[in-house]
Scaffold this active site. Structure first.
Site, PDB file in Angstrom:
ATOM      1  N   GLY A   1      -4.130  -4.081   6.027  1.00 47.29           N
ATOM      2  CA  GLY A   1      -3.111  -3.764   7.036  1.00 47.29           C
ATOM      3  C   GLY A   1      -3.438  -2.488   7.782  1.00 47.29           C
TER       4      GLY A   1
ATOM      5  N   GLU B   1     -10.883   0.529  -3.668  1.00 47.17           N
ATOM      6  CA  GLU B   1     -11.219   0.234  -2.274  1.00 47.17           C
ATOM      7  C   GLU B   1     -11.908   1.430  -1.637  1.00 47.17           C
ATOM      8  OE1 GLU B   1      -7.754  -1.197  -0.217  1.00 47.17           O
ATOM      9  OE2 GLU B   1      -8.658  -1.009   1.764  1.00 47.17           O
TER      10      GLU B   1
ATOM     11  N   LYS C   1      -1.022  -0.917  -4.491  1.00 48.46           N
ATOM     12  CA  LYS C   1      -2.238  -0.182  -4.112  1.00 48.46           C
ATOM     13  C   LYS C   1      -1.832   1.261  -3.868  1.00 48.46           C
ATOM     14  CE  LYS C   1      -4.677   0.007   0.282  1.00 48.46           C
ATOM     15  NZ  LYS C   1      -5.320  -0.801   1.341  1.00 48.46           N
TER      16      LYS C   1
ATOM     17  N   LYS D   1      -9.761  -6.946   7.698  1.00 45.60           N
ATOM     18  CA  LYS D   1      -8.772  -6.538   8.702  1.00 45.60           C
ATOM     19  C   LYS D   1      -9.224  -7.140  10.018  1.00 45.60           C
ATOM     20  CE  LYS D   1      -7.327  -2.159   6.649  1.00 45.60           C
ATOM     21  NZ  LYS D   1      -7.439  -0.684   6.716  1.00 45.60           N
TER      22      LYS D   1
ATOM     23  N   ASP E   1      -7.044   3.045  -3.347  1.00 46.22           N
ATOM     24  CA  ASP E   1      -7.787   3.063  -2.070  1.00 46.22           C
ATOM     25  C   ASP E   1      -8.102   4.517  -1.725  1.00 46.22           C
ATOM     26  OD1 ASP E   1      -8.894   2.733   0.430  1.00 46.22           O
ATOM     27  OD2 ASP E   1      -7.132   1.781   1.337  1.00 46.22           O
TER      28      ASP E   1
ATOM     29  N   ASP F   1     -13.674  -1.792   2.721  1.00 46.16           N
ATOM     30  CA  ASP F   1     -12.785  -1.854   3.885  1.00 46.16           C
ATOM     31  C   ASP F   1     -13.575  -1.292   5.074  1.00 46.16           C
ATOM     32  OD1 ASP F   1     -10.881  -1.291   5.864  1.00 46.16           O
ATOM     33  OD2 ASP F   1      -9.449  -0.294   4.565  1.00 46.16           O
TER      34      ASP F   1
ATOM     35  N   LYS G   1      -2.924   5.075  -2.715  1.00 44.85           N
ATOM     36  CA  LYS G   1      -3.920   5.888  -2.015  1.00 44.85           C
ATOM     37  C   LYS G   1      -4.315   7.057  -2.919  1.00 44.85           C
ATOM     38  CE  LYS G   1      -4.023   3.912   2.100  1.00 44.85           C
ATOM     39  NZ  LYS G   1      -5.258   3.325   2.653  1.00 44.85           N
TER      40      LYS G   1
ATOM     41  N   SER H   1       0.855  -1.183   0.000  1.00 40.34           N
ATOM     42  CA  SER H   1       0.000   0.000   0.000  1.00 40.34           C
ATOM     43  C   SER H   1       0.894   1.238   0.000  1.00 40.34           C
ATOM     44  CB  SER H   1      -0.889  -0.021   1.244  1.00 40.34           C
ATOM     45  OG  SER H   1      -1.658   1.149   1.304  1.00 40.34           O
TER      46      SER H   1
HETATM   47  O1  OSB Z   1      -7.238   1.838   4.321  1.00 44.76           O
HETATM   48  O2  OSB Z   1      -6.080   0.079   4.250  1.00 44.76           O
HETATM   49  C1  OSB Z   1      -6.238   1.227   4.672  1.00 44.76           C
HETATM   50  C2  OSB Z   1      -3.148   2.419   6.576  1.00 44.76           C
HETATM   51  C3  OSB Z   1      -3.735   3.107   7.606  1.00 44.76           C
HETATM   52  C4  OSB Z   1      -5.104   3.194   7.662  1.00 44.76           C
HETATM   53  C5  OSB Z   1      -5.893   2.603   6.681  1.00 44.76           C
HETATM   54  C6  OSB Z   1      -5.306   1.889   5.650  1.00 44.76           C
HETATM   55  C7  OSB Z   1      -3.902   1.820   5.588  1.00 44.76           C
HETATM   56  C8  OSB Z   1      -3.192   1.157   4.504  1.00 44.76           C
HETATM   57  C9  OSB Z   1      -1.813   0.630   4.797  1.00 44.76           C
HETATM   58  O3  OSB Z   1      -3.620   1.065   3.384  1.00 44.76           O
HETATM   59  C10 OSB Z   1      -1.795  -0.839   5.030  1.00 44.76           C
HETATM   60  C11 OSB Z   1      -0.471  -1.311   5.569  1.00 44.76           C
HETATM   61  O4  OSB Z   1       0.523  -1.222   4.851  1.00 44.76           O
HETATM   62  O5  OSB Z   1      -0.431  -1.785   6.722  1.00 44.76           O
HETATM   63 MG    MG Z   2      -8.346   0.698   2.983  1.00 47.01          MG
END
Ligand code: OSB
Ligand code: MG
Length: 379
Positions: A296, A219, A167, A268, A194, A244, A169, A141
């Site tokens: 994560g 996402e 992925k 999660k 995401d 999510d 953001k 991510s």
């Molecule tokens: O939306 O998945 C998410 C990190 C912090 C809060 C929300 C998210 C995330 C990530 C990182 O996408 C996931 C990771 O690398 O642990």
């Molecule tokens: Mg997410």
């Protein structure tokens, strides 16, 4: 495997602060320091199980925080856990049912019970969960970067490291153009976005344009608590929607699938209240042909190890966000650290979570420690 009921003698909350190697930016804010609890749970024979709380310091991703986790664990959840012996970890979520929500607090404690249970059986946690995979595919991510050029450089680094899907953001103003640039440079990678709830149905035209980019999925484009508008959006998009934030339980998953709000679910463990609930969602999705993957929360080693174990279940058919320890930390709190080779993690076959806690590292990050002794046992 049947075994003697677990009597918990002591629960220790280690409060840690760990600095991320690089700040991580999402549509709702930037993370730099991760504060969380390591839960250490000791049974009557001196065996220990470990869990990790995943709530952040601020209630941006969900309503829970490090402080609400502490309050819930200390005042409500730990007393429920130690009041009588536990036959199987599946009982923990039932015991917690009378407490509304607070899933991350519940999950942190339940995770420690699962690890302890597996260790007492001298069995790897992943096998206790019904997992079969010896290695798991991993994606990564990537936070919001200031420019498309920088983003392409970051993606290139992770492509070269072997990660199996990228992925990215996104948020309004940092979406279509940025992703298009990445797609142009890497026509063949598995790519997804995401949004962390940054859009509404008013953004339908923009979201439809993302269909051009051959994304594996998008996402959580819409509100953190929505499954209705997501169904409307899914019927207008060819790109699969993955939920999510909207999914907190098996019941949420069932309703979202029945409504057609998504085609994929990010599980999660903390968000859904633990491994037992994660398995229920997994089994339901397997029945319905809904793909799942493990999300994560920028976990340290213990939470990461729990994610690795869960991902060995058969319906985790898409690469997850459980990247290598070194992607996040200068030094993780487990030995060995979680390692990624050619885009896979080799699942450890040792009892429990399969990684040792590095006490020295844990203590170096610790800012507070609280110990709860079970008076029922000591008496
Ligand atoms: O939306 O998945 C998410 C990190 C912090 C809060 C929300 C998210 C995330 C990530 C990182 O996408 C996931 C990771 O690398 O642990
Ligand atoms: Mg997410």
């Amino acid at each position: 495997m049947t075994s003697k009921p677990i009597s918990i003698r002591e629960v220790t909350l280690h409060r840690l602060v760990m600095r991320l190697k690089n700040p991580f930016t999402t549509s709702f804010g930037t993370f730099q320091d991760k504060e969380f609890f390591v839960i250490e749970m000791e049974d009557e024979a001196g065996e220990s199980g470990f869990g990790e709380s995943v709530a952040f310091s601020s209630p941006w991703y969900s309503e829970e925080t490090v402080e609400t986790n502490k309050h819930m664990m200390e005042q409500f959840l730990i007393p429920l856990l130690v009041e009588s012996p536990i036959d199987h970890p599946d009982e923990v979520s039932k015991r917690f049912e009378k407490i509304r929500r607070n899933n991350m607090a519940k999950s942190a404690l339940e995770g420690a019970v699962w690890d302890l249970y597996a260790k007492r059986n001298q069995n790897p946690l992943y096998k206790e969960l019904g997992g079969t995979r010896q290695q798991i595919d991993v994606g990564i991510s990537i936070g919001i970067e200031p420019t498309a050029k920088k983003l392409v450089q970051v993606v290139e680094g992770f492509v070269n490291e072997g990660y199996k899907r990228m992925k990215i953001k996104i948020k309004p103003g940092a979406d279509y153009e940025m992703l298009k640039e990445v797609r142009k440079h890497f026509p063949d990678i598995f790519l997804m976005a995401d949004a962390n709830s940054a859009y509404t149905l008013k953004d339908l035209d923009l979201l439809k344009k993302l269909d051009e980019l051959d994304l594996m999925m998008i996402e959580q484009p819409l509100s953190h608590d929505d499954i209705i508008d997501h169904a409307t959006l899914q019927s207008a998009l060819s790109t699969p929607i993955c939920l999510d934030e909207s999914i907190h339980s098996f019941e949420d998953a069932r309703k979202a699938v029945e409504l057609g709000s998504c085609k994929i679910i990010n599980i999660k463990i903390g968000r859904v209240g633990g491994l037992t609930e994660s398995k229920k969602i997994h089994d339901y999705c397997a029945q319905k042909g809904i793909a799942v993957w493990c999300g994560g929360m920028l976990e340290a080693g213990i939470g990461r190890a729990h994610n690795v174990a869960l991902t060995t279940l058969p319906q985790f058919t898409l690469p997850g966000d459980t990247a290598a320890s070194t992607r996040y930390w200068v030094k993780d709190i487990i030995e060995p650290e979680v390692m990624v080779e050619n885009g896979v993690i080799h699942v450890p076959n040792k009892p429990g979570i399969g990684y040792e806690v590095n006490r020295q590292a844990l203590e170096s990050y610790r800012v507070d420690k609280t110990v709860f002794s079970n008076k029922n046992i000591l008496a």
